[in-house]
Design a protein around this motif. Sequence first.
Motif, PDB file in Angstrom:
ATOM      1  N   ALA A 190       1.048   9.337  -8.836  1.00  0.00           N
ATOM      2  CA  ALA A 190       2.024   8.429  -8.651  1.00  0.00           C
ATOM      3  C   ALA A 190       3.215   8.815  -7.519  1.00  0.00           C
ATOM      4  CB  ALA A 190       2.526   7.613  -9.880  1.00  0.00           C
ATOM      5  N   LEU A 191       3.431  10.267  -7.638  1.00  0.00           N
ATOM      6  CA  LEU A 191       4.639  10.823  -7.229  1.00  0.00           C
ATOM      7  C   LEU A 191       4.094  11.210  -5.705  1.00  0.00           C
ATOM      8  CD1 LEU A 191       5.520  13.475  -9.695  1.00  0.00           C
ATOM      9  CD2 LEU A 191       6.443  11.077  -9.359  1.00  0.00           C
ATOM     10  N   ASP A 198       5.048  16.759  -5.481  1.00  0.00           N
ATOM     11  CA  ASP A 198       6.279  17.072  -4.678  1.00  0.00           C
ATOM     12  C   ASP A 198       7.021  18.357  -4.710  1.00  0.00           C
ATOM     13  OD1 ASP A 198       7.480  16.542  -6.936  1.00  0.00           O
ATOM     14  OD2 ASP A 198       8.128  14.609  -6.890  1.00  0.00           O
ATOM     15  N   GLN A 258      -3.132   3.969  -4.069  1.00  0.00           N
ATOM     16  CA  GLN A 258      -2.002   3.479  -3.722  1.00  0.00           C
ATOM     17  C   GLN A 258      -1.401   2.368  -4.714  1.00  0.00           C
ATOM     18  OE1 GLN A 258      -3.791   1.642  -0.228  1.00  0.00           O
ATOM     19  NE2 GLN A 258      -2.776   3.429   1.011  1.00  0.00           N
ATOM     20  N   ASP A 259      -2.296   2.314  -5.885  1.00  0.00           N
ATOM     21  CA  ASP A 259      -1.748   1.290  -6.887  1.00  0.00           C
ATOM     22  C   ASP A 259      -1.038   2.345  -8.057  1.00  0.00           C
ATOM     23  OD1 ASP A 259      -1.410  -0.286  -9.107  1.00  0.00           O
ATOM     24  OD2 ASP A 259      -3.547  -1.246  -8.821  1.00  0.00           O
ATOM     25  N   ARG A 260       0.432   2.265  -7.996  1.00  0.00           N
ATOM     26  CA  ARG A 260       1.159   3.107  -8.786  1.00  0.00           C
ATOM     27  C   ARG A 260       0.800   2.832 -10.150  1.00  0.00           C
ATOM     28  NH1 ARG A 260       0.900   5.944  -5.107  1.00  0.00           N
ATOM     29  NH2 ARG A 260       2.760   6.729  -3.717  1.00  0.00           N
ATOM     30  N   GLU A 261       0.723   1.685 -10.696  1.00  0.00           N
ATOM     31  CA  GLU A 261       0.537   1.404 -12.047  1.00  0.00           C
ATOM     32  C   GLU A 261      -0.973   1.924 -12.485  1.00  0.00           C
ATOM     33  OE1 GLU A 261       1.176  -2.347 -13.354  1.00  0.00           O
ATOM     34  OE2 GLU A 261       3.311  -2.532 -12.667  1.00  0.00           O
ATOM     35  N   ARG A 262      -1.873   1.642 -11.810  1.00  0.00           N
ATOM     36  CA  ARG A 262      -3.420   2.007 -11.925  1.00  0.00           C
ATOM     37  C   ARG A 262      -3.560   3.601 -12.035  1.00  0.00           C
ATOM     38  NH1 ARG A 262      -9.058   0.637  -9.059  1.00  0.00           N
ATOM     39  NH2 ARG A 262     -10.413   1.340 -10.675  1.00  0.00           N
ATOM     40  N   VAL A 263      -3.037   4.240 -11.120  1.00  0.00           N
ATOM     41  CA  VAL A 263      -3.138   5.780 -10.936  1.00  0.00           C
ATOM     42  C   VAL A 263      -2.346   6.419 -12.021  1.00  0.00           C
ATOM     43  CG1 VAL A 263      -1.047   6.476  -9.403  1.00  0.00           C
ATOM     44  CG2 VAL A 263      -3.282   7.348  -9.196  1.00  0.00           C
ATOM     45  N   GLU A 264      -1.697   5.690 -12.601  1.00  0.00           N
ATOM     46  CA  GLU A 264      -0.969   6.481 -13.939  1.00  0.00           C
ATOM     47  C   GLU A 264      -2.268   6.436 -15.038  1.00  0.00           C
ATOM     48  OE1 GLU A 264       2.409   4.015 -14.916  1.00  0.00           O
ATOM     49  OE2 GLU A 264       3.658   4.422 -13.376  1.00  0.00           O
ATOM     50  N   ARG A 284       3.424  10.821  -1.726  1.00  0.00           N
ATOM     51  CA  ARG A 284       4.129  10.078  -0.581  1.00  0.00           C
ATOM     52  C   ARG A 284       2.952   9.924   0.580  1.00  0.00           C
ATOM     53  NH1 ARG A 284       8.701  14.049   1.573  1.00  0.00           N
ATOM     54  NH2 ARG A 284       8.826  14.642  -0.578  1.00  0.00           N
ATOM     55  N   SER A 340      -8.521  11.789  -9.249  1.00  0.00           N
ATOM     56  CA  SER A 340      -7.061  11.902  -8.945  1.00  0.00           C
ATOM     57  C   SER A 340      -6.537  12.572 -10.195  1.00  0.00           C
ATOM     58  CB  SER A 340      -6.600  10.518  -9.382  1.00  0.00           C
ATOM     59  OG  SER A 340      -5.178  10.304  -9.278  1.00  0.00           O
TER      60      SER A 340
END
Length: 358
Positions: free
Chosen positions: A336-337, A226, A264-270, A339, A331
């Motif tokens: 998670a940032l 971002d 798209q899974d914000r927790e998983r992609v962390e 859009r 990834s």
Amino acid sequence: MKAWRDSPLRGLLGIAHPILQAPMAGAQGHELAVAVAAAGGLGAVPCALLKPEQVREEVAQFRRLAPGQPLNLNFFCHTTPAPDEAREQAWRLRLRPYYLELGVDPEGPIPVSNRNPFDAAACVLVEELRPEVVSFHFGLPEPALLARVKAAGAKVLASATTPAEARWLAARGVDAVIAQGSEAGGHRGVFLRDEVYSQIGTFALVPQVVDAAGGLPVIAAGGIADERGIRAALALGAAGVQIGTAYLLSPQAKVSAPHRAALQDRERVEVTALTNLFSGRPARSVVNRLMRELGPLSDAAPAFPLAGGALTPLRAPSEARGSGDFMSLWSGQAAALARAGDAGEVTRAWAAALDSEA
């Protein structure tokens, strides 16, 4: 923001905004490059997985849809490994339980996993297509080939993961250095040393590469998704940024359904990790079952790019179940940032945010 407006990359690469779309082999084609180029950034087409006729078609489509815009063709510079049948068989044995679980014949033929290094044939293709920019991963081609690329009119970019690699690239005549930090998704650009445990993070790496590159423009890559990340990279001396993962949620990206779902899974992609299971060379991926059960880095995996061959028969049956357990889910750490949205619109939004501060 003075550094944004005055970036030397604008004149060097012929772009309105110093935003480069990272070439992502297997995850994109000309569509993503066109969208970013139309928004004023530098679009890229990764060539390592493409045959010459496919490269020609990708370039033709880009020229048709983004007339007058510069294009970056990206190539790998790895050394093709010698065959190692014993290691290949040991790797298949390690994967045998998964073959049986998914109903795949563990003794059946497997495809050869191949990524083409830059060679004389690729150089002829560059001379024919005359892209404005050519970028290299894993070092540079031999000097004679590099001289031909430059003689064809292309500006040359290459990735560095350490200050030493940046000095090496600068000494060999690149036009700009991409400082790839450990946060970046996909394959590490390492070429002078293999110790991934010592990888430097982007925002520690960038100012060191700026100091090491002898005045060449430096492009920050890794963990930037971002305008805050772009702003930070510029503050550390970068002339621009290269962004990959943040574009994978766009409709122009060609990621598989399980890969897109993971992003798209914000927790998983962390939770990402460096792994060599999918290609034989360390690359950052969202953690999946194979990485958890075999460990993300395994001495059993054949050398790059051969490890992926034995995994190929597992992908289709698992993907049919909506699973990404046996595929790379490349990834970066800032996914998670990201859009979701059209790649061109996202690029314009970043540029507008920074232009308003200039």
